[in-house]
Design an enzyme around this catalytic site. Structure first.
Site, short mmCIF file in Angstrom:
data_model
loop_
_atom_site.label_atom_id
_atom_site.label_comp_id
_atom_site.label_asym_id
_atom_site.label_seq_id
_atom_site.Cartn_x
_atom_site.Cartn_y
_atom_site.Cartn_z
N ASP A 140 0.81 -1.21 -0.09
CA ASP A 140 0.12 0.11 -0.11
C ASP A 140 0.71 1.33 -0.09
OD1 ASP A 140 -2.59 -0.69 -0.20
OD2 ASP A 140 -2.88 -0.97 1.84
N ARG A 192 -2.03 -0.96 -8.33
CA ARG A 192 -3.47 -0.34 -8.05
C ARG A 192 -3.39 1.05 -8.03
NH1 ARG A 192 -4.41 -2.48 -3.37
NH2 ARG A 192 -4.47 -0.72 -2.06
#
Length: 315
Positions: A140, A192
């Site tokens: 992330d 992402r």
């Protein structure tokens, strides 16, 4: 601009300790709309439930900015347990980690007597375990001061384990992100793309929603056109329709990208896309450190605030 003011106001208020205490005391039942329980078993049950609708899961043990090596190692062990539990349940592990939660920025002695970043050391253990099970770990992205180190560590891990087992996230609201995406093309990375949920200064992040959305489309299109697997992290109907049209116009198959959405948000849309043959993955957070994540979800959409207020008024 109104969206920016709203988000800044919510994040500022939620950062007050007395507000956090109230929400932690009264809000867990409401947080369960967005958080799949406090233990790994709840998250794995959520994956199985979503699978019935053709939706896959991205598991995320909540936690960030861990202050000590002991806590970072403890967090890493919990993630390793999650991967084992998913494998034992017949699920190919797919999980996200925040490098700050496993020790990024903290240095420890390496085997050769040198000083090593604990976040990278623990990430190696986690990505290695995921690879053992044929799974995937997404690193992330966090607030802007961590971007350089995160991208550097992603490059290291991709070289060691392959981009089929590790990816990362880029945030369209940062001015730097187009250059960051271009710099990673040599890896053919699995990325992402998100808009960004941290409260960032205007010197590094775009204040205008229109600019953030335009940047988002540009990043997604460039990554898809380069032939890289693209995770389209959005609930925005117009962006989703534009991505579908872009893929069709450029002959990009449905198995070359996927739509990723948050657990508990736009469930109707997730089911609709999956039924139409698109790959859909729900980002499934769990854990006891749910408040920061919960606050960012509330800051993203006024509708989320209304949902929480209605729930709290009902007692």
């Amino acid at each position: 601009m109104i969206d920016q003011i709203y988000r800044k106001a919510v994040l500022t208020v939620s950062g007050q300790k007395f507000v956090e205490n109230i929400v932690r005391k009264q809000g867990w039942g409401l947080a369960q709309r967005f958080v799949a329980g406090e233990e790994a078993e709840g998250a794995i049950a959520a994956v199985k439930e979503l699978a019935a609708d053709g939706i896959t899961g991205n598991l995320d043990l909540l936690g960030e900015f861990v202050a000590s090596p002991e806590k970072a190692n403890e967090f890493a062990e919990k993630v390793l347990h999650l991967l084992d539990a998913a494998h034992d349940a017949g699920i190919q592990p797919y999980a996200s980690i925040k490098l700050s939660a496993v020790g990024q920025g903290q240095t420890v002695d390496g085997q050769a007597g040198d000083r090593q970043d604990l976040g990278l050391t623990n990430a190696r253990r986690i990505v290695g375990k995921a690879k053992e099970y044929g799974g995937f770990i997404c690193l992330d992205m966090e607030d802007h001061p961590r971007v350089d180190q995160t991208l550097s560590q992603f490059r290291t891990l991709a070289g060691e384990f392959g981009t089929q087992h590790v990816g990362t996230v880029l945030q369209s609201y940062l001015y730097r992100t187009e250059d960051d995406r271009n710099s990673l093309d040599d890896l053919s990375p699995n990325l992402r793309i998100v808009k960004g949920a941290y409260l960032e200064p205007e010197s590094v992040a775009m204040p205008s929603k229109a600019d953030v959305d335009a940047s988002y489309r540009k990043l997604v299109y460039a990554h898809m056109k380069a032939g890289n697997y693209t995770n389209v992290g959005t609930h925005d109907d117009s962006i989703i329709e534009d991505v579908k049209r872009f893929a069709l116009a450029h002959g990009i198959e449905k198995d070359a990208y996927e739509f990723q959405m948050l657990y508990g948000v736009r469930r109707d849309l997730q089911k609709e896309l999956a039924a139409a043959g698109y790959r859909v993955r729900a980002y499934i957070p769990y854990g006891r450190d749910w408040y920061p994540y919960f606050s960012r979800r509330i800051a993203e959409r006024p509708a989320n605030v209304l949902f929480i207020l209605k729930g709290m008024l009902k007692g």
